[in-house]
Design an enzyme around this catalytic site. Structure first.
Site, short mmCIF file in Angstrom:
data_model
loop_
_atom_site.label_atom_id
_atom_site.label_comp_id
_atom_site.label_asym_id
_atom_site.label_seq_id
_atom_site.Cartn_x
_atom_site.Cartn_y
_atom_site.Cartn_z
N LYS A 73 0.78 -0.99 -0.25
CA LYS A 73 -0.35 -0.08 -0.40
C LYS A 73 0.75 1.58 0.36
O LYS A 73 2.16 0.58 0.94
CB LYS A 73 -0.63 0.09 1.53
CG LYS A 73 -1.99 1.33 1.41
CD LYS A 73 -2.83 0.96 2.69
CE LYS A 73 -3.62 1.75 2.89
NZ LYS A 73 -4.70 1.45 4.37
N SER A 148 -9.48 1.87 3.23
CA SER A 148 -9.22 2.63 2.56
C SER A 148 -7.96 1.69 1.10
O SER A 148 -7.22 1.87 0.50
CB SER A 148 -7.74 3.68 3.65
OG SER A 148 -7.81 2.91 4.05
N SER A 171 -9.49 -0.98 7.79
CA SER A 171 -8.81 -0.48 6.29
C SER A 171 -8.28 -1.76 5.25
O SER A 171 -8.43 -1.67 4.59
CB SER A 171 -8.11 0.71 6.96
OG SER A 171 -8.58 1.68 6.12
N1 GLN Z 1 -12.27 4.29 7.12
C1 GLN Z 1 -11.86 3.95 8.24
C2 GLN Z 1 -11.52 5.90 8.30
O1 GLN Z 1 -12.23 6.22 7.10
C3 GLN Z 1 -10.74 3.77 8.81
C4 GLN Z 1 -9.75 4.34 7.29
C5 GLN Z 1 -8.88 3.47 8.14
O2 GLN Z 1 -8.47 2.21 8.74
N2 GLN Z 1 -7.50 3.66 7.72
O3 GLN Z 1 -10.86 6.07 9.30
#
Ligand code: GLN
Length: 476
Positions: A73, A148, A171
């Site tokens: 990532k 994400s 994420s």
């Molecule tokens: N979707 C969650 C957020 O928007 C988690 C994001 C993540 O785990 N990086 O914060």
């Protein structure tokens, strides 16, 4: 993959073949689904392969991930390619070091082939906020892959054997569920965060995607352990039990009958419990009353920590300075010129969701509001952690869906941040409590979209989660 690794050790041609096949899949994932931000160039890859091929038979055997193609990532540093966090603010940013986790996987023989797309700075659940454009779900290109770490989930679904994401609130698990692959978020402290761009440091954890759970286990072992560059890393506290038939599997009272859960997901959950029952397990109800506040607590914690972590991106310490856009003339002279330079850089470099979180997070930490918001959130967080501990006195694992629904349409939740945040309501409790959790592919809904089920365990019980997943593995 186990057999493939053995064959790659014996045969250099096989090694090249496997790695180049994965690179081709990555290229397709980039062209068709926008899953990659950058790919390794051929010459660097050839050098890496020659280096591996030149090892002695003994050295090859010692490398448990010999030749395993790996995608990373793009908020995790690797010396070979820039680290953008999918933000134009870091466009072309080149690090001089590699994250500990990536370094350890490379030492175990893994071969990095590219950096994957994500929501800008890992803020999101749909992978639509990237400055490199939205990622598409390979099961239906009109839908999101989840976020994400959407790019890494897509890459794994299309055949890159091992991919890395980061999981602060879901994420890794949420996109794993949307794309039909395994996604593991380890215990907080099991993997070093050194070289992972910080979002919310008290919850961030690097996580892993694969279609083959054996690889998750090998990779976790290779990457785990204390790192002197991350003071929160720990050795495994105890030699935990694996999975055994006869164990107690808990389902959460608070999550059952939750409005907004798609019927196919609820049915999948029932089925999972009956498969555990058939495997000789006892199914028990457990209760974590404060879990109903977890999304609010998660968001407050996440934005507060993010607003502080992202202050380093000011165009001086880090980031492309937006002088060329503001121009010296526009910045003018005077004592606040530096402030104007920061403002120009951050104003032009950050996207809307990032700005929203920085502003709200700064507000939540401000004097006069801190007690009402941040401090209170931390108190509820402690209660959630304790309630999990109590629940694990009764059960060995907790099972629940990974997400309330299968993949939603591109654009569907973009204008409604709260709806987007709720996509993580089943995943963020494990981050608040620092617990390991695994999303397992669990069939599809009526539209053919993947469903994911989640197993949550006590600290350092990753092996138990992976063994349990193998015990209930669904064919097809
Ligand atoms: N979707 C969650 C957020 O928007 C988690 C994001 C993540 O785990 N990086 O914060």
């Amino acid at each position: 993959m186990r057999k493939t690794v053995a064959r790659m050790r014996e045969d250099d041609t096989k090694l090249r073949e496997v790695v180049y096949a994965a690179l081709n899949e990555a290229r397709r994932a980039k062209d068709e689904y926008n899953a990659f931000i950058s790919l390794v160039d051929g010459q660097a890859l050839d050098e890496r392969l020659s280096e591996l091929a030149a090892l002695s038979a003994e050295e090859k055997t010692a490398r448990t991930l010999f030749g395993v193609p790996l995608a990373v990532k793009d908020n995790i540093c690797w010396k070979g390619l820039p680290t953008t966090c999918a933000s134009r603010l870091l466009d072309g940013f080149q690090t001089s070091y590699t994250a500990t986790v990536v370094e350890r996987l490379e030492n175990a023989g893994a071969v990095v082939i590219g950096k994957t797309n994500l929501d800008e700075f890992a803020f999101g659940s749909s992978n639509e906020t990237s400055d490199w454009g939205a990622v598409k779900n390979p099961h239906d290109p009109e839908r999101v892959p989840g976020g994400s770490s959407g790019g890494s989930a897509v890459a794994a679904a299309l055949g890159v054997p091992l991919t890395l994401g980061s999981d602060t609130g879901g994420s890794v698990r949420q996109p794993a569920a949307f794309c039909g692959v395994y996604g593991l978020k380890p215990t907080y402290g099991r993997l070093s965060r050194y070289g992972l761009v910080s979002f919310a440091s008290s919850m961030d954890q690097i996580g892993l995607f694969a279609r083959d759970p054996w690889l998750l286990r090998m990779a976790l072992e290779a990457a785990s352990g204390v790192d002197e560059r991350d003071a929160t890393t720990r050795e495994r506290e105890a030699d935990h039990l694996g999975f055994k038939t006869g164990m107690n599997i808990g389902w959460l009272e608070e999550f059952s009958g939750e409005k907004g859960v798609q019927p196919a997901v609820a049915a999948g959950m029932e089925e999972l419990l009956s498969v555990f029952e058939d495997a000789g397990c006892r199914i028990m109800q457990v209760s974590i009353p404060e879990i109903r506040h977890s999304t609010a607590v998660y968001m407050l914690t996440a934005i507060a920590e993010a607003s502080s972590n992202l202050s380093r991106f000011d165009g001086v310490n880090y980031g492309v300075r937006r002088r060329e856009m503001g121009g010296d003339a526009v910045l003018g002279d005077g004592a606040d010129r530096l402030q104007r330079s920061y403002a120009a850089t951050r104003g032009l470099g950050f996207g809307d969701e990032v700005k929203r979180r920085i502003m709200l997070g700064t507000f939540a930490l401000a004097e006069g509001y801190y007690d009402a918001y941040y401090l209170r959130a931390q108190k509820v967080r402690t209660l959630i952690r304790r309630e999990f501990e109590r629940a694990f006195d009764e059960v060995d694992l907790i099972a629940c869906p990974t997400t309330p629904t299968t993949a939603f349409k591109l654009g569907e939740k973009l204008a409604d941040p709260i709806a987007m945040y709720l996509a993580d309501m089943f995943t963020n409790p494990a981050n608040l409590a620092g617990l390991p959790a695994l999303s397992i592919p669990w069939g599809t809904d009526e539209a053919g979209l993947p469903i994911g089920m989640q197993l949550i365990g006590p600290r350092f019980s990753e092996e138990r989660l992976l063994e349990a997943a193998a015990a209930v593995e669904r064919k097809g």
